[in-house]
Write an enzyme that holds these catalytic residues in place. Structure first.
Site, mmCIF file in Angstrom:
data_model
loop_
_atom_site.group_PDB
_atom_site.id
_atom_site.type_symbol
_atom_site.label_atom_id
_atom_site.label_comp_id
_atom_site.label_asym_id
_atom_site.label_seq_id
_atom_site.Cartn_x
_atom_site.Cartn_y
_atom_site.Cartn_z
ATOM 1 N N LYS A 14 41.493 31.596 13.581
ATOM 2 C CA LYS A 14 41.006 31.885 14.938
ATOM 3 C C LYS A 14 39.594 32.444 14.884
ATOM 4 C CE LYS A 14 44.379 34.807 15.843
ATOM 5 N NZ LYS A 14 45.069 34.760 14.540
ATOM 6 N N ARG A 89 48.525 37.969 23.341
ATOM 7 C CA ARG A 89 49.508 37.895 22.260
ATOM 8 C C ARG A 89 50.923 38.142 22.729
ATOM 9 N NH1 ARG A 89 45.646 39.369 17.861
ATOM 10 N NH2 ARG A 89 46.872 39.312 15.980
ATOM 11 N N ARG A 128 41.188 36.839 1.663
ATOM 12 C CA ARG A 128 40.156 37.021 2.680
ATOM 13 C C ARG A 128 39.262 38.227 2.385
ATOM 14 N NH1 ARG A 128 41.570 37.327 8.889
ATOM 15 N NH2 ARG A 128 43.047 38.897 8.155
ATOM 16 N N ARG A 161 40.680 43.764 4.468
ATOM 17 C CA ARG A 161 41.271 44.481 5.596
ATOM 18 C C ARG A 161 42.553 45.174 5.154
ATOM 19 N NH1 ARG A 161 41.362 40.371 10.673
ATOM 20 N NH2 ARG A 161 43.481 41.193 10.791
ATOM 21 N N ARG A 172 52.911 41.218 10.367
ATOM 22 C CA ARG A 172 52.084 40.476 11.344
ATOM 23 C C ARG A 172 52.671 39.097 11.609
ATOM 24 N NH1 ARG A 172 46.927 40.636 8.093
ATOM 25 N NH2 ARG A 172 45.960 39.331 9.683
#
Ligand code: AP5
Ligand code: MG
Length: 224
Positions: A14, A89, A128, A161, A172
């Site tokens: 996203k 969401r 990431r 993160r 998540r």
């Protein structure tokens, strides 16, 4: 004017795709995750409220994110359109957004839903790297920065993160399945939903999104 939402599980791309499209269409990317992470970094009251939930991989309360989006949509730069990344969401957020847009006489043009298998999501999140300053994301193997460990645009050292740790990733993914995935059913009847295969290079995925939007524009704009 282009009013667009990006839907998709954690790691679907996203942020990557909304940054690209925000540049292409010269409209702001409004990422609730980025706004919340900035608040956490600044230690503001909002950040203090959100930090523990975010680190654990849980959603922040609807009323908190609704207020963030309300404020972002009121900014002058959002007059030409917007690209919402990570919002809505929940069904409650989606109905709140409908009300915000109706008050401004605006409508959604597209909801782009990125479809990526779970094993690819886990691989993307575990590799990431994120710029704490501008929120841009990289991947050590599939999307490396030009200089190792540094943001391409401002040379800030990249970080992992806290919610990309395995336990938070699992939470998540569960939050997405339980609360967000059903939003495709919310938007499908309106004819604005475009489901896009999210595997492939970022360029491939961007090409698919742009052509899905173009196909629709050829057939007649969703929001004339
Ligand atoms: P948020 O920041 O929105 O995180 P998320 O939804 O979990 O999604 P991510 O940002 O992890 O993934 P992404 O889809 O943006 O993927 P990316 O492009 O980075 O939310 C974080 C937290 O904030 C939530 O858990 C919650 O606590 C809170 N929050 C935020 N919004 C909220 C809301 N509305 N309501 C309540 N709480 C909210 O890509 C991932 C990786 O893959 C990167 O390394 C990237 O370089 C790589 N990659 C991307 N595309 C490709 C590709 N095509 N090929 C190979 N690699 C790729
Ligand atoms: Mg993101």
């Amino acid at each position: 004017m282009l009013n667009l939402i990006f839907l998709g599980p954690p790691g679907a791309g996203k942020g990557t795709q909304s940054q690209r499209l925000a540049q292409r269409f010269a409209i702001p990317q409004l990422s609730t995750g980025d706004i919340l992470r900035r608040a956490v970094a600044e230690g503001s009251p909002l950040g203090k409220q959100a930090k523990a939930l975010m680190d654990a991989g849980k959603l922040v309360p609807d009323e908190v994110v609704n207020a963030i989006v309300e404020e972002a949509l009121a900014r002058p730069e959002a007059r030409r359109g917007f690209l919402l990344d990570g919002y809505p969401r929940t069904v409650a957020q989606a109905t709140a957004l409908d009300e915000m847009l109706a008050r401004r006489g605006r409508k959604l043009d597209y909801v782009v839903s990125l479809d990526v298998p779970v094993e690819v999501l886990v691989d993307r999140l575990s590799g990431r790297l994120t710029c704490p300053k501008d929120g841009s994301t990289y991947h050590a193997r599939t999307n490396p920065p030009k200089r190792p460990g540094l943001c391409d645009s401002d040379s800030t050292p990249l970080v992992q993160r806290p919610d990309d740790q395995p336990g938070a990733v699992r939470r998540r993914l569960a939050e997405y399945q339980n609360k967000t995935a059903l939003l495709t059913d919310y938007y499908k009847p309106r004819g604005v939903l475009r489901t896009i295969e999210g595997v492939g290079t970022p360029e491939d995925v961007e090409g698919r999104i742009v052509s899905a939007l173009r196909d629709n524009l050829t057939a007649g704009p969703a929001n004339p």
